[in-house]
Design an enzyme around this catalytic site. Structure first.
Site, mmCIF file in Angstrom:
data_model
loop_
_atom_site.group_PDB
_atom_site.id
_atom_site.type_symbol
_atom_site.label_atom_id
_atom_site.label_comp_id
_atom_site.label_asym_id
_atom_site.label_seq_id
_atom_site.Cartn_x
_atom_site.Cartn_y
_atom_site.Cartn_z
ATOM 1 N N HIS A 144 1.221 -1.187 -0.285
ATOM 2 C CA HIS A 144 -0.422 0.183 -0.164
ATOM 3 C C HIS A 144 0.871 0.948 -0.070
ATOM 4 O O HIS A 144 1.734 1.257 1.269
ATOM 5 C CB HIS A 144 -0.909 -0.223 1.303
ATOM 6 C CG HIS A 144 -1.818 1.479 0.997
ATOM 7 N ND1 HIS A 144 -2.134 1.826 0.282
ATOM 8 C CD2 HIS A 144 -1.805 1.905 2.196
ATOM 9 C CE1 HIS A 144 -3.238 3.155 0.607
ATOM 10 N NE2 HIS A 144 -2.800 3.458 2.230
ATOM 11 N N GLU B 12 5.993 1.111 -22.348
ATOM 12 C CA GLU B 12 6.986 0.555 -22.466
ATOM 13 C C GLU B 12 6.102 -0.260 -21.235
ATOM 14 O O GLU B 12 6.559 -1.618 -21.018
ATOM 15 C CB GLU B 12 7.873 0.345 -22.795
ATOM 16 C CG GLU B 12 9.555 -0.227 -22.724
ATOM 17 C CD GLU B 12 8.755 -1.429 -23.622
ATOM 18 O OE1 GLU B 12 9.441 -2.794 -22.763
ATOM 19 O OE2 GLU B 12 8.219 -1.309 -24.942
ATOM 20 N N HIS C 3 -5.688 9.502 -1.564
ATOM 21 C CA HIS C 3 -5.057 8.536 -1.232
ATOM 22 C C HIS C 3 -4.112 8.070 -1.261
ATOM 23 O O HIS C 3 -2.914 8.068 -1.294
ATOM 24 C CB HIS C 3 -6.381 7.795 -0.816
ATOM 25 C CG HIS C 3 -6.279 6.654 0.666
ATOM 26 N ND1 HIS C 3 -6.496 6.554 1.553
ATOM 27 C CD2 HIS C 3 -4.005 6.420 0.734
ATOM 28 C CE1 HIS C 3 -5.390 5.658 2.426
ATOM 29 N NE2 HIS C 3 -4.933 4.745 2.208
ATOM 30 N N ASP D 168 -14.705 -7.771 -34.827
ATOM 31 C CA ASP D 168 -14.455 -8.488 -35.308
ATOM 32 C C ASP D 168 -12.747 -8.665 -35.950
ATOM 33 O O ASP D 168 -13.277 -7.734 -36.639
ATOM 34 C CB ASP D 168 -15.144 -9.118 -35.394
ATOM 35 C CG ASP D 168 -15.232 -11.315 -36.095
ATOM 36 O OD1 ASP D 168 -14.503 -11.616 -35.345
ATOM 37 O OD2 ASP D 168 -15.526 -11.306 -37.428
ATOM 38 N N GLU E 282 -12.488 -11.897 -38.019
ATOM 39 C CA GLU E 282 -12.799 -13.108 -39.843
ATOM 40 C C GLU E 282 -13.803 -12.887 -40.276
ATOM 41 O O GLU E 282 -14.800 -12.338 -39.640
ATOM 42 C CB GLU E 282 -12.383 -14.249 -39.091
ATOM 43 C CG GLU E 282 -12.634 -14.782 -40.469
ATOM 44 C CD GLU E 282 -12.530 -16.641 -39.481
ATOM 45 O OE1 GLU E 282 -12.629 -17.872 -40.023
ATOM 46 O OE2 GLU E 282 -12.594 -17.427 -38.374
ATOM 47 N N LYS F 30 -17.894 -15.885 -27.487
ATOM 48 C CA LYS F 30 -18.218 -15.094 -28.735
ATOM 49 C C LYS F 30 -19.777 -14.525 -28.533
ATOM 50 O O LYS F 30 -20.637 -13.715 -29.519
ATOM 51 C CB LYS F 30 -17.856 -14.667 -30.022
ATOM 52 C CG LYS F 30 -16.295 -14.246 -29.613
ATOM 53 C CD LYS F 30 -15.245 -14.325 -31.047
ATOM 54 C CE LYS F 30 -16.264 -12.565 -31.723
ATOM 55 N NZ LYS F 30 -15.527 -12.460 -33.305
ATOM 56 N N ASP G 148 -19.328 -10.446 -38.624
ATOM 57 C CA ASP G 148 -20.362 -10.243 -39.907
ATOM 58 C C ASP G 148 -21.226 -12.471 -39.081
ATOM 59 O O ASP G 148 -21.763 -12.361 -39.893
ATOM 60 C CB ASP G 148 -19.402 -10.861 -40.987
ATOM 61 C CG ASP G 148 -18.458 -11.877 -39.591
ATOM 62 O OD1 ASP G 148 -18.540 -13.087 -40.834
ATOM 63 O OD2 ASP G 148 -17.811 -12.068 -38.860
#
Length: 523
Positions: free
Chosen positions: A132, A157, A207, A287, A289, A456, A482
């Site tokens: 913390h 990075e 905090h 999507d 494909e 999906k 699709d």
């Protein structure tokens, strides 16, 4: 092996619990905590007696959930702590050992007020250590937008130092509101952990931050990376740059009702053309494909490449940790397939049978899985690693439709974040967009989702994505696919949906009710 630890006088193996409390493992961990607190003080994380640290006492003979927990005391000068100042806590939260009182001006000893939050991280995330910090960066970054419930950053990075993240991923850290006392944060802290299953940290507004890891090294490393990223975000904000977008360009807040210099000409023109309203979604999820990429590229290039190179890849990388992990996943999947009576499943012999026999069985299973076009993690992970080699050797190049790069650049200029959601692994997704017929397009993408968020064709997957993206409402997200079943599932989750019509895509049901486009230029 020694028995699991039993606390409050019960024996640990053949050693009494009191003897264990005074043993080498506990003493070394106490000394480590004192050393770390001195280091954290030098970084400004635990000044003014603030901040705290907790580490589990690692012991191979004791199951991790039952290992002892050490915690720093409350309201003490962290840089002056000694090993004997630490509290020893049982896995169920009972105090087993407390430090002795010190003379004036020291206060009576008290365990850190963060103890219930630390216990939540151990309970819900199987953490090995929790840190913390009151580092000023972790405080200020929550104040830039006082209404934000999340901190988001991408294409930096140091994101690679956060567990489960890569350079092209979007790092999301939940923000909870502060309370007068730290123990009062417990409920909101636990909810944040549940709502953000991928996070390894929780920010507390005005905090600081709580960071956990599998070990003290993991927690320390990630804490350093988080503070670096917060500091970078603050400095980028001061420069008028947006740390949450891939190109870190000028902050484009005009579309959110604010007047800040740096809004792109394209965004201004678009708003004027639409009567000053904001016609754009906050996020676009694509999507691959049949949407960004021809189905034929996947079916006629990627799948055959993976199938034809399974044996070569496994043979060349058999002893690497990456391939060992892939084989472990495949073994588990095949065992499940055999139990379910899947005819194409072939038993995988043990390692004792020899490398060649193991690989032969793996090749047979993978070949059957690819032919069946199975959307399973074990297959997708292995395929991704095989394709990685193919891209590296210039044997593969990702293909996207001609309208895709221009649309990605346009959306990026408008401040719209674009994500990918595909059944392929995140690695496979990054590979496709990292080396395409139009070059590296990852600079336009804020993140990648795969089936680890869910199937999906299931509504709950899109609910998970909505929660991960932190939009005000699911309809702030436009999903383009699709597949009719995917469109239906996303719509049920409240997302806006468009169906992509591309050459080679399958037919849609009549009267499907969705808007369709043949090119992203129509969106």
């Amino acid at each position: 092996m020694a028995a699991a630890i039993g606390l409050n006088g019960v024996k640990v193996g053949t050693t009494s619990s009191q003897a264990y409390l005074e043993g080498k493992a506990v003493k070394e961990t106490k000394a480590l905590m004192a050393e770390l607190c001195r280091h954290f003080y030098s970084l400004g994380w635990v000044s003014g007696t603030g901040g705290s640290i907790s580490i589990k006492v690692h012991d191979d003979s004791i199951p991790k959930p039952q290992q002892l927990i050490l915690m720093s005391p409350s309201a003490v000068q962290k840089e002056r702590m000694e090993p004997e100042d630490m509290y020893v806590i049982s896995h169920d939260g009972s105090v087993l050992s407390a430090p002795s009182p010190k003379p004036y001006p020291h206060k009576p000893p008290k365990c850190t007020d963060c103890d219930p939050l630390f216990m939540k991280a151990y309970e819900k995330r199987d953490a090995g250590a929790v840190i913390h910090s009151h580092g000023v960066e972790s405080c200020l970054v929550t104040m830039i937008n006082p209404f934000s419930k999340e901190f988001r950053i991408t294409h930096m990075e140091m994101i690679k130092g956060i567990k489960g993240h890569g350079y092209y991923d979007e790092l999301v850290v939940p923000i909870i509101d502060n309370t007068a006392h730290e123990h009062q944060l417990t409920e909101s802290f636990a909810k944040a952990i549940e709502d953000y299953p991928k996070t390894t940290a929780v920010l507390v507004r005005n905090h600081g931050i709580f960071v956990w890891g599998d070990s003290w090294i993991s927690a320390k490393t990630q804490s350093e990376c988080y503070h670096y990223l917060f500091d970078a975000a603050i400095k980028l904000h001061q420069m008028g740059l947006d740390w949450s977008t891939p190109n870190h360009g000028p902050i484009q807040s005009a579309r959110r009702g604010l007047s800040i210099a740096g809004e792109s000409n394209l965004s201004v023109k678009a708003r004027k053309d639409n009567g000053g309203s904001d016609p754009f979604p906050r996020c676009v999820v694509l999507d691959i494909e049949g949407t960004t990429t021809p189905i034929s590229f996947v079916s006629e290039v990627l799948f055959p490449y993976a199938r034809d190179n399974v044996g070569r890849h496994l043979s060349a990388t058999y002893d690497t940790s990456e391939t060992k992990a892939d084989i472990k996943l495949l073994r588990s999947q095949v065992e499940s397939d055999l139990e379910q009576g899947i005819a194409s499943a072939v038993p995988i012999p043990s390692d004792d049978a020899g490398k060649e026999e193991v690989i032969a069985a793996l090749v047979a299973n993978v070949d059957a899985m690819i032919k069946a076009d199975r959307k399973i993690t074990a297959l997708k992970e292995l395929q991704g690693h095989i394709w990685q080699t193919g891209y590296a050797n210039d044997e593969l190049e990702g293909i996207v439709f001609d309208d895709v790069p221009e649309a990605l650049e346009k959306w990026n200029a408008l401040g719209i974040k674009v994500y990918i959601y595909s059944s392929g692994s995140r690695l496979a997704q990054r590979l496709i967009f990292g080396k395409t017929n139009y070059g590296d397009l990852r600079k336009f993408l804020s993140g990648f989702f795969d089936t680890t968020v869910g199937n999906k064709k299931e509504t709950k997957s899109y609910v998970e994505i909505s929660q991960s993206l932190g939009v005000d409402k699911p309809s702030d997200i436009l999903f383009v696919t699709d597949v009719y079943q995917e469109a239906t599932a996303a719509k049920a989750a409240g997302l806006e949906v468009i169906i992509s019509i591309r050459p080679g895509n399958g037919p849609l049901p009549e009267n499907h009710g969705f808007k369709t486009v043949k090119s992203f230029s129509e969106i």
